[in-house]
Design a protein around this motif. Structure first.
Motif, PDB file in Angstrom:
ATOM      1  N   ARG A 317       0.842  -1.198   0.000  1.00 50.25           N
ATOM      2  CA  ARG A 317       0.000   0.000   0.000  1.00 50.25           C
ATOM      3  C   ARG A 317       0.876   1.246   0.000  1.00 50.25           C
ATOM      4  N   PRO A 318       0.544   2.239  -0.838  1.00 52.24           N
ATOM      5  CA  PRO A 318       1.280   3.505  -0.776  1.00 52.24           C
ATOM      6  C   PRO A 318       1.197   4.121   0.615  1.00 52.24           C
ATOM      7  N   ARG A 319       2.248   4.835   1.004  1.00 48.08           N
ATOM      8  CA  ARG A 319       2.239   5.477   2.324  1.00 48.08           C
ATOM      9  C   ARG A 319       1.124   6.503   2.435  1.00 48.08           C
ATOM     10  N   LEU A 320       0.788   7.135   1.305  1.00 47.74           N
ATOM     11  CA  LEU A 320      -0.254   8.155   1.311  1.00 47.74           C
ATOM     12  C   LEU A 320      -1.206   7.890   0.153  1.00 47.74           C
ATOM     13  N   VAL A 321      -2.488   7.739   0.455  1.00 46.89           N
ATOM     14  CA  VAL A 321      -3.517   7.518  -0.561  1.00 46.89           C
ATOM     15  C   VAL A 321      -4.501   8.681  -0.489  1.00 46.89           C
ATOM     16  N   VAL A 322      -4.649   9.380  -1.603  1.00 49.54           N
ATOM     17  CA  VAL A 322      -5.485  10.576  -1.668  1.00 49.54           C
ATOM     18  C   VAL A 322      -6.610  10.349  -2.662  1.00 49.54           C
ATOM     19  N   GLY A 323      -7.841  10.516  -2.204  1.00 56.63           N
ATOM     20  CA  GLY A 323      -8.999  10.404  -3.077  1.00 56.63           C
ATOM     21  C   GLY A 323      -9.624  11.759  -3.336  1.00 56.63           C
ATOM     22  N   PHE A 324     -10.537  11.803  -4.279  1.00 58.88           N
ATOM     23  CA  PHE A 324     -11.277  13.021  -4.600  1.00 58.88           C
ATOM     24  C   PHE A 324     -12.766  12.759  -4.430  1.00 58.88           C
ATOM     25  N   ALA A 325     -13.495  13.800  -4.050  1.00 55.02           N
ATOM     26  CA  ALA A 325     -14.950  13.704  -3.913  1.00 55.02           C
ATOM     27  C   ALA A 325     -15.584  14.917  -4.569  1.00 55.02           C
ATOM     28  N   ALA A 326     -16.260  14.695  -5.685  1.00 58.53           N
ATOM     29  CA  ALA A 326     -17.003  15.762  -6.356  1.00 58.53           C
ATOM     30  C   ALA A 326     -18.441  15.684  -5.870  1.00 58.53           C
ATOM     31  N   GLU A 327     -18.879  16.690  -5.123  1.00 59.47           N
ATOM     32  CA  GLU A 327     -20.197  16.665  -4.493  1.00 59.47           C
ATOM     33  C   GLU A 327     -21.040  17.851  -4.960  1.00 59.47           C
TER      34      GLU A 327
END
Length: 398
Positions: A317-327
């Motif tokens: 697993r990557p040390r940092l996982v960043v997602g996006f949320a378009a709301e």
């Protein structure tokens, strides 16, 4: 640090030229040698003597200097540097570069160089926003020219907006990144971008709306901090940045496979607008109207959840996982719930309601959701959002 690195600094003719003198000083403090080239217009703002004194080098000004050109001076200048920096890069210089003109020393050196080129644009806001400048910028980026700035703020002409040359520390950081000395040097970061297209038949598809502009800007910002970037992109309207490894995909399943193949990475940023469903009974031939007025019955299947899959990986697993949320409503609440549901470290959330103008626009207004809570960022250009996010990623990985 920039010890033993040789930088050719082309100073264009604009009020921001005075910052070039401080740039010379800051680069030399980091061990670089700086050779200044002044355009005729630049001499209206800074003197050759001041540039020479700060650089402790000869200043080059004239294409037709008999001594220099007897030794093919413009060729030697262009090849002996490790990096060519143009600061300020005026609208005129950018136009010459994009068109391949070479009618003075600066433009000739830029045509003759075989080294990377970094520009720091600076001009009036209307000039920066002019369609010709936008075209020239796109051409230069397509040619692999690196860009830092411009910033937004008050200008010497009294107007306000984008067009101010990036501040000297930001240019220095871009120089370090271009020479592999940035804070993310040696780090591998994965970025996804754009929409996915899920076929209905060979000519029709379903998709989420996405230009790919924000994901592209993030990949470029991470590259500029020295990262090795794997850029997995769906069929976006915005071309991918130069200097990254581009993997083009169409569907969500192709994107999932490309992400798996690109790992391991130390950080992963999932900015793509992945379609949640695909058509399970997609037709092999174009579907025709049958005269009944009824739509064909489409059966849907859920696409793989790429963000959750990577966020919940064990080993690798990557040390940092960043997602996006378009709301479109309750942005912070929905994004906070999404972060917990997906298992990622951060969520970058934004309101894409039609009235915001963000979807497909040049600006973004995001809220960063982390374990520490919500951090609301002011509305800014997507490039500025990308630089700010990239800096936070570099800090997190340090």
């Amino acid at each position: 640090m920039l010890a033993d690195r040789r930088i050719l600094l082309i100073i264009g003719g604009g009020i921001a030229a005075y910052k070039a003198l401080d740039l010379i000083r800051r680069l030399r403090e980091r061990g670089a040698s700086v050779v200044p080239v002044l355009t005729r217009a630049a001499e209206e703002f800074v003197t050759p003597l001041s540039a020479s004194a700060l650089a402790a080098e000869k200043v080059y000004r004239d294409l037709f200097d008999l001594t220099d050109e007897a030794e093919m001076g413009h060729i030697e200048l262009s090849r002996s540097a490790d990096l060519v920096v143009v600061a300020p890069a005026t609208a005129d210089l950018m136009g010459k570069m994009a068109a391949g003109l070479a009618n003075d020393l600066a433009s000739t050196v830029l045509m003759a160089t075989d080294k990377r080129v970094l520009i720091a644009p600076a001009m009036n806001v209307r000039m920066w926003e002019h369609p010709a400048t936008r075209r020239n910028l796109a051409v230069l980026q397509g040619d692999g020219v690196l860009v830092v700035g411009p910033a937004e703020g008050p200008m010497a002409c009294g107007e306000f907006g984008p067009g101010r040359m990036a501040e000297v520390p930001e240019i220095v950081a871009a120089v370090e990144a271009a020479l592999g000395a940035g804070p993310l040097a040696g780090r591998h970061v994965l970025v996804t971008s754009g929409p996915t297209h899920e076929p209905i038949d060979p000519v029709r598809y379903i998709a989420n709306r996405s230009s790919g502009a924000q994901g592209t800007a993030i990949a470029a910002a991470l590259r500029d901090l020295g990262a090795r970037v794997s850029f997995v992109t769906g069929p976006a309207a915005v071309p991918p940045p130069a200097g990254v490894t581009v993997v083009r995909v169409e569907t969500a399943r192709e994107m999932a496979d490309a992400v798996a193949a690109a790992l391991p990475a130390e950080a992963a940023v999932f900015a793509a607008a992945v379609a949640d469903w695909r058509v399970a009974n997609a037709a092999g031939q174009k579907m025709k109207k049958d005269g009944t007025g009824r739509l064909p019955a489409l059966e849907f299947a859920e696409n793989p959840d790429i963000l959750a899959t990577v966020a919940r990986m064990g080993e690798g697993r990557p040390r940092l996982v960043v997602g996006f949320a378009a709301e479109t409503e309750s942005v912070e609440a929905h994004a906070t719930a999404k972060r917990a549901r997906k298992g990622c470290d951060w969520i970058v959330a934004n309101d894409v309601s039609p009235g915001t103008g963000i979807m497909g626009g040049a600006e973004n207004a995001v809220t960063l959701i982390t374990a520490d809570g919500a951090e609301v960022w002011p509305r800014m250009g997507k490039d500025a959002v990308a630089r700010r996010l990239a800096a936070r990623i570099a800090e997190a990985l340090s």
